[in-house]
Scaffold this active site. Structure first.
Site, PDB file in Angstrom:
ATOM      1  N   TYR A   1     -14.504  -3.506   9.460  1.00  0.00           N
ATOM      2  CA  TYR A   1     -13.147  -2.909   9.435  1.00  0.00           C
ATOM      3  C   TYR A   1     -12.501  -2.978  10.825  1.00  0.00           C
ATOM      4  O   TYR A   1     -11.333  -3.374  10.963  1.00  0.00           O
ATOM      5  CB  TYR A   1     -13.260  -1.459   8.958  1.00  0.00           C
ATOM      6  CG  TYR A   1     -11.967  -0.691   9.018  1.00  0.00           C
ATOM      7  CD1 TYR A   1     -10.965  -0.896   8.078  1.00  0.00           C
ATOM      8  CD2 TYR A   1     -11.744   0.254  10.025  1.00  0.00           C
ATOM      9  CE1 TYR A   1      -9.775  -0.187   8.142  1.00  0.00           C
ATOM     10  CE2 TYR A   1     -10.564   0.976  10.087  1.00  0.00           C
ATOM     11  CZ  TYR A   1      -9.573   0.752   9.149  1.00  0.00           C
ATOM     12  OH  TYR A   1      -8.401   1.450   9.209  1.00  0.00           O
TER      13      TYR A   1
ATOM     14  N   GLY B   1       0.844  -1.204   0.000  1.00  0.00           N
ATOM     15  CA  GLY B   1       0.000   0.000   0.000  1.00  0.00           C
ATOM     16  C   GLY B   1       0.874   1.247   0.000  1.00  0.00           C
ATOM     17  O   GLY B   1       0.457   2.301   0.475  1.00  0.00           O
ATOM     18  N   GLY B   2       2.073   1.133  -0.571  1.00  0.00           N
ATOM     19  CA  GLY B   2       3.029   2.238  -0.520  1.00  0.00           C
ATOM     20  C   GLY B   2       2.834   3.285  -1.600  1.00  0.00           C
ATOM     21  O   GLY B   2       3.550   4.283  -1.643  1.00  0.00           O
ATOM     22  N   SER B   3       1.838   3.084  -2.468  1.00  0.00           N
ATOM     23  CA  SER B   3       1.651   4.039  -3.575  1.00  0.00           C
ATOM     24  C   SER B   3       0.903   5.285  -3.157  1.00  0.00           C
ATOM     25  O   SER B   3       0.962   6.308  -3.848  1.00  0.00           O
ATOM     26  CB  SER B   3       0.898   3.347  -4.720  1.00  0.00           C
ATOM     27  OG  SER B   3      -0.408   2.964  -4.293  1.00  0.00           O
TER      28      SER B   3
ATOM     29  N   SER C   1      -5.017   0.215  13.348  1.00  0.00           N
ATOM     30  CA  SER C   1      -5.829   1.434  13.449  1.00  0.00           C
ATOM     31  C   SER C   1      -6.246   1.593  14.905  1.00  0.00           C
ATOM     32  O   SER C   1      -6.253   0.621  15.664  1.00  0.00           O
ATOM     33  CB  SER C   1      -7.077   1.312  12.574  1.00  0.00           C
ATOM     34  OG  SER C   1      -7.912   2.444  12.724  1.00  0.00           O
TER      35      SER C   1
ATOM     36  N   LYS D   1      -9.011  -4.830  11.930  1.00  0.00           N
ATOM     37  CA  LYS D   1      -7.854  -4.131  12.500  1.00  0.00           C
ATOM     38  C   LYS D   1      -7.478  -4.713  13.873  1.00  0.00           C
ATOM     39  O   LYS D   1      -6.299  -4.746  14.238  1.00  0.00           O
ATOM     40  CB  LYS D   1      -8.162  -2.637  12.590  1.00  0.00           C
ATOM     41  CG  LYS D   1      -8.286  -1.972  11.224  1.00  0.00           C
ATOM     42  CD  LYS D   1      -6.926  -1.735  10.611  1.00  0.00           C
ATOM     43  CE  LYS D   1      -6.802  -2.102   9.174  1.00  0.00           C
ATOM     44  NZ  LYS D   1      -5.475  -1.825   8.616  1.00  0.00           N
TER      45      LYS D   1
ATOM     46  N   ASN E   1       1.063  -2.588   5.257  1.00  0.00           N
ATOM     47  CA  ASN E   1       0.231  -1.395   5.455  1.00  0.00           C
ATOM     48  C   ASN E   1      -1.030  -1.393   4.600  1.00  0.00           C
ATOM     49  O   ASN E   1      -1.999  -0.708   4.930  1.00  0.00           O
ATOM     50  CB  ASN E   1       1.096  -0.152   5.146  1.00  0.00           C
ATOM     51  CG  ASN E   1       0.277   1.089   4.920  1.00  0.00           C
ATOM     52  OD1 ASN E   1      -0.109   1.766   5.865  1.00  0.00           O
ATOM     53  ND2 ASN E   1      -0.033   1.406   3.662  1.00  0.00           N
TER      54      ASN E   1
ATOM     55  N   VAL F   1      -2.575  -7.962  -2.221  1.00  0.00           N
ATOM     56  CA  VAL F   1      -2.177  -8.671  -0.996  1.00  0.00           C
ATOM     57  C   VAL F   1      -3.197  -9.726  -0.564  1.00  0.00           C
ATOM     58  O   VAL F   1      -2.871 -10.585   0.265  1.00  0.00           O
ATOM     59  CB  VAL F   1      -1.901  -7.700   0.180  1.00  0.00           C
ATOM     60  CG1 VAL F   1      -0.704  -6.806  -0.115  1.00  0.00           C
ATOM     61  CG2 VAL F   1      -3.141  -6.896   0.549  1.00  0.00           C
TER      62      VAL F   1
ATOM     63  N   ILE G   1      -5.620  10.199   9.828  1.00  0.00           N
ATOM     64  CA  ILE G   1      -4.483  10.699   9.069  1.00  0.00           C
ATOM     65  C   ILE G   1      -4.996  11.155   7.707  1.00  0.00           C
ATOM     66  O   ILE G   1      -5.724  10.398   7.031  1.00  0.00           O
ATOM     67  CB  ILE G   1      -3.433   9.579   8.874  1.00  0.00           C
ATOM     68  CG1 ILE G   1      -3.042   8.940  10.230  1.00  0.00           C
ATOM     69  CG2 ILE G   1      -2.219  10.105   8.130  1.00  0.00           C
ATOM     70  CD1 ILE G   1      -2.418   9.872  11.231  1.00  0.00           C
TER      71      ILE G   1
END
Ligand code: NAP
Length: 258
Positions: free
Chosen positions: A157, A13-15, A143, A161, A91, A65, A190
């Site tokens: 969700y 998820g680094g993009s 989270s 988490k 991530n 993933v 965030i």
């Protein structure tokens, strides 16, 4: 100060969003950084932005993933490019909302597949390389939602988490003999592309709930991940650290000073 120079780091998820913030902190610290996600266009944009921040290499890898074979291919590509892997930041995650009354099996499955299975598959795929590193580091992005708080529409969700933390604790025990640590960062709110999609009302509501008075930045999560990935954090494992500007602290909304 600790150094991450020369470490090889994979950020799923680094993009975008938090993952990109994590990647930029590691890249700036002269690590070799691989960003992995599904969209090739977003990966290419991230690599272009990250390249040159530090002296390490930056590469992009396509992955879903939620697919174990795809995770294996991701890990192999990173090891081939960097000659090894020292740090996995698992991530990648999604946060579509669905009320408990209307949630379909497919909606539940999608969230659990990406957030829970995706975490496990990513870790499994990287294990051989992390063991070979001799001081592997795994940092999960969980989270505050689920482990500490709740929010309407995010029961699936929140469950996913919290599940990451359950996974983390046993993984930390199993991997400790290999000198691999497994820790989690629990972001509060965030400001990312994904969060912005929830709308201005949501963002304003959250800002009012945060003692620090503002949403966090992706780099705020990156700095926590960087510390947990450092050699100096080798005696910290199985821990979860909230990075939320104090959002989980107030006993009532009135306790937050405007
Ligand atoms: P985001 O801006 O939507 O970015 C999500 C990233 O994950 C993108 O790079 C996306 O790229 C990737 N991704 C999504 N599904 C994937 C899949 N199946 N396989 C591989 N990559 C996938 O989200 P974010 O706000 O940065 O959130 C990142 C993480 O932080 C998530 O785990 C989330 O639960 C957690 N978090 C966020 C906040 C917040 O306030 N933003 C708070 C607490 C926790 P592609 O779509 O191209 O695959």
């Amino acid at each position: 100060m600790f150094s991450l120079a020369g470490k090889s780091v994979l950020v799923t998820g680094g993009s975008k969003g938090i993952g990109r913030g994590i990647a930029s902190v590691f890249a700036t610290a002269d690590a070799n950084v691989a960003v992995a996600a599904r969209s090739r266009a977003d990966i290419d944009a991230a690599v272009a932005a990250l390249d040159g921040l530090g002296s390490g290499k930056v590469i992009g890898v396509v992955v879903d993933v939620s697919d174990r074979d795809s995770c294996t291919a991701m890990a192999n590509a990173v090891v081939e490019a960097f000659g090894g892997l020292d740090v996995l930041c698992a991530n990648a995650g999604i946060f579509p909302d669905a009320s408990l009354q209307t949630m379909t099996p497919d909606q539940l499955t999608e969230v659990l597949d990406v957030n829970v299975k995706g975490t496990v598959y990513s870790v499994q795929a990287c294990l051989d390389a992390l063991i070979a590193s001799g001081r592997g580091r795994i940092v999960l992005t969980s989270s505050i939602t689920g482990p500490i708080t709740g929010f309407p529409g995010w029961s699936h969700y929140g469950a996913s988490k919290a599940a990451q933390l359950g996974f983390m604790r046993t993984a930390a025990i199993e991997l400790a003999p290999h000198r691999i640590t497994v820790n989690s960062v629990l972001p509060g709110n965030i400001l990312t592309e994904g969060l912005a999609d929830l709308g201005d009302d949501y963002l304003a509501q959250m800002a009012r709930a945060i003692p620090a008075g503002a949403l966090g930045t992706p780099e705020d999560i990156g700095y926590a991940a960087a510390f947990l990935a450092s050699d100096e954090a080798e005696y910290i494992t199985g821990q979860a650290i909230a990075v939320d500007g104090g959002q989980v602290l107030p006993e009532s909304p009135d306790a937050v000073t405007p």
